[in-house]
Design a protein around this motif. Structure first.
Motif, PDB file in Angstrom:
ATOM      1  N   ASN A  41     -15.699 -13.514  35.425  1.00 61.48           N
ATOM      2  CA  ASN A  41     -16.304 -13.682  36.739  1.00 61.48           C
ATOM      3  C   ASN A  41     -16.940 -15.071  36.752  1.00 61.48           C
ATOM      4  O   ASN A  41     -17.646 -15.432  35.820  1.00 61.48           O
ATOM      5  CB  ASN A  41     -17.370 -12.600  36.946  1.00 61.48           C
ATOM      6  N   VAL A  42     -16.693 -15.860  37.777  1.00 61.84           N
ATOM      7  CA  VAL A  42     -17.174 -17.250  37.802  1.00 61.84           C
ATOM      8  C   VAL A  42     -18.006 -17.504  39.049  1.00 61.84           C
ATOM      9  O   VAL A  42     -17.615 -17.134  40.160  1.00 61.84           O
ATOM     10  CB  VAL A  42     -15.996 -18.254  37.753  1.00 61.84           C
ATOM     11  N   VAL A  43     -19.165 -18.136  38.848  1.00 68.58           N
ATOM     12  CA  VAL A  43     -20.042 -18.525  39.943  1.00 68.58           C
ATOM     13  C   VAL A  43     -20.387 -20.002  39.761  1.00 68.58           C
ATOM     14  O   VAL A  43     -20.723 -20.433  38.655  1.00 68.58           O
ATOM     15  CB  VAL A  43     -21.346 -17.694  39.951  1.00 68.58           C
ATOM     16  N   GLU A  44     -20.290 -20.779  40.830  1.00 64.20           N
ATOM     17  CA  GLU A  44     -20.654 -22.194  40.781  1.00 64.20           C
ATOM     18  C   GLU A  44     -21.932 -22.411  41.576  1.00 64.20           C
ATOM     19  O   GLU A  44     -22.050 -21.948  42.714  1.00 64.20           O
ATOM     20  CB  GLU A  44     -19.521 -23.048  41.339  1.00 64.20           C
ATOM     21  N   VAL A  45     -22.905 -23.108  40.975  1.00 61.98           N
ATOM     22  CA  VAL A  45     -24.207 -23.290  41.612  1.00 61.98           C
ATOM     23  C   VAL A  45     -24.734 -24.702  41.394  1.00 61.98           C
ATOM     24  O   VAL A  45     -24.253 -25.442  40.535  1.00 61.98           O
ATOM     25  CB  VAL A  45     -25.257 -22.294  41.048  1.00 61.98           C
ATOM     26  N   ASP A  46     -25.756 -25.032  42.168  1.00 64.27           N
ATOM     27  CA  ASP A  46     -26.573 -26.219  41.912  1.00 64.27           C
ATOM     28  C   ASP A  46     -27.516 -25.838  40.775  1.00 64.27           C
ATOM     29  O   ASP A  46     -28.379 -24.985  40.942  1.00 64.27           O
ATOM     30  CB  ASP A  46     -27.356 -26.580  43.181  1.00 64.27           C
ATOM     31  N   GLY A  47     -27.353 -26.452  39.631  1.00 60.01           N
ATOM     32  CA  GLY A  47     -28.143 -26.105  38.455  1.00 60.01           C
ATOM     33  C   GLY A  47     -29.596 -26.506  38.507  1.00 60.01           C
ATOM     34  O   GLY A  47     -30.347 -26.225  37.566  1.00 60.01           O
TER      35      GLY A  47
END
Length: 279
Positions: free
Chosen positions: A213-219
Motif C-alpha cells: 500500500n503506497v501513500v505519498e505526502v508532504d513530509g
C-alpha cells in the motif's frame, strides 16, 4: 488522527511544530559541537520523527523494552542526530547528553548503537539493512501473537540498495500489515541528486509492484503525515509512505544543498542557523 478543525487540534499541531523546532536546534548544536555529522538528512526527517514519537507510536520511555511497544528503525543511520534529539525530548535520556555527540566514551556515536542508547532498536549505519530487520520484527510480532507495529525510516538514496527490494518483496509476500516503511524523499545523497546517481523514479510504482500500500505526502506536513499513518490501520498489506522533504529543512543556507549532507557548521553558520530556528 489530529484535526485542525478544532481548537484542541490546532493547539496540538502548534505543540508539534514547537517540538520540531527544538529538535532542529538540538541537531544544529550537536553537530556544531562535535565538529562532524550529517545535518542535511537529519533536518529533513524531523517532522516524520516528531509525528511518530509524539503522536503515533505506542511507546513508554520509562519501559523502553516493553514487549508490546511499537518499534522504530532508523535505517538511514547517519541521521542519528535527529533520532537522538527526538529520544531525548521524548524522555529516554537526559537532554544534556546530546552535547556529547561523537565524543570518546559517549553513548551517542556517529551512528546509533542499540547496546548503548535507550530506545534504539537497531544499530544502523550500513545502508540497506533496516527494512530487512523490520521484516523480521514484523514477522516476529505475528508469530508471538503481539500487535505492535514496526516503522522503518529509509533514505531515498538508500533505496538504490538491492537489499531494500529483497525485503520489500518478502514483506509483500507475507502481507505484513504491521510494517510501515517511510522514505525520506529529499532527492539528494552524498554524491548529488538521486536521479543523477541512480534513478529511483517512478518510486511509488515500484513499491506497489512489490505488493505494498503506497501513500505519498508532504513530509513536513503534520496533517498529511498523520493521515497517512492513520491509514495504516485499514491496510491489509505493508505500507510505504513516500514523504517528500527538503534536505536541510529549517536552515535556509542548508536547504536543498548537497554540500550539507555530511559537514558541520562553523561558529557563524551555527549562530545564523539557530537565529532562524529561534522561538
Amino acid at each position: 488522527m489530529l484535526s485542525t478543525a478544532s481548537s484542541a487540534g490546532r493547539e496540538a499541531y502548534r505543540d508539534l511544530e514547537k517540538r520540531a523546532r527544538v529538535i532542529r536546534r538540538h541537531i544544529v548544536n550537536m553537530i556544531a559541537e562535535a565538529g562532524s555529522g550529517h545535518p542535511g538528512g537529519s533536518l529533513s526527517a524531523v517532522e516524520i520523527l516528531t509525528t511518530l514519537y509524539f503522536g503515533v507510536m505506542k511507546i513508554d520511555p520509562k519501559v523502553p523494552d516493553d514487549p508490546e511497544r511499537d518499534r522504530f528503525i532508523l535505517s538511514k543511520g547517519h541521521a542519528a542526530p535527529a533520532l537522538y534529539a527526538t529520544l531525548a525530548e521524548r524522555g529516554y535520556f537526559a537532554v544534556e547528553t546530546l552535547s556529547s555527540l561523537r565524543r570518546l566514551g559517549s553513548p551517542l556515536q556517529g551512528h546509533p548503537d542499540m547496546r548503548k542508547v535507550p530506545g534504539v532498536e537497531m544499530s544502523t549505519g550500513s545502508l540497506g539493512q533496516g527494512l530487512s530487520v523490520g521484516v523480521g520484527m514484523a514477522l516476529g510480532a505475528r508469530l508471538d501473537h503481539r500487535y505492535y507495529r514496526v516503522y522503518v525510516l529509509l533514505g531515498d538514496g538508500e533505496c538504490q540498495e538491492g537489499q531494500i527490494w529483497e525485503a520489500a518483496m518478502a514483506a509483500g509476500h507475507y502481507q505484513l500489515n504491521n510494517l510501515v516503511a517511510i522514505v525520506d524523499r529529499n532527492g539528494l545523497q552524498i554524491d548529488g541528486s538521486t536521479e543523477t546517481v541512480m534513478t529511483l523514479s517512478p518510486l511509488a510504482q515500484k513499491w506497489r509492484a512489490f505488493g505494498w500500500n503506497v501513500v505519498e505526502v508532504d513530509g513536513h506536513s503534520f496533517s498529511e503525515l498523520f493521515q497517512a499513518l492513520d491509514s495504516v490501520a485499514y491496510a491489509h498489506k505493508p505500507t510505504a509512505i513516500i514523504a517528500r522533504t527538503v534536505k536541510g529543512k529549517g536552515v535556509t543556507f542548508m536547504e536543498g544543498a548537497v554540500d550539507w549532507h555530511g559537514k558541520a557548521p562553523d561558529r557563524k553558520q551555527r549562530e545564523k542557523a539557530l537565529e532562524e530556528l529561534g522561538e
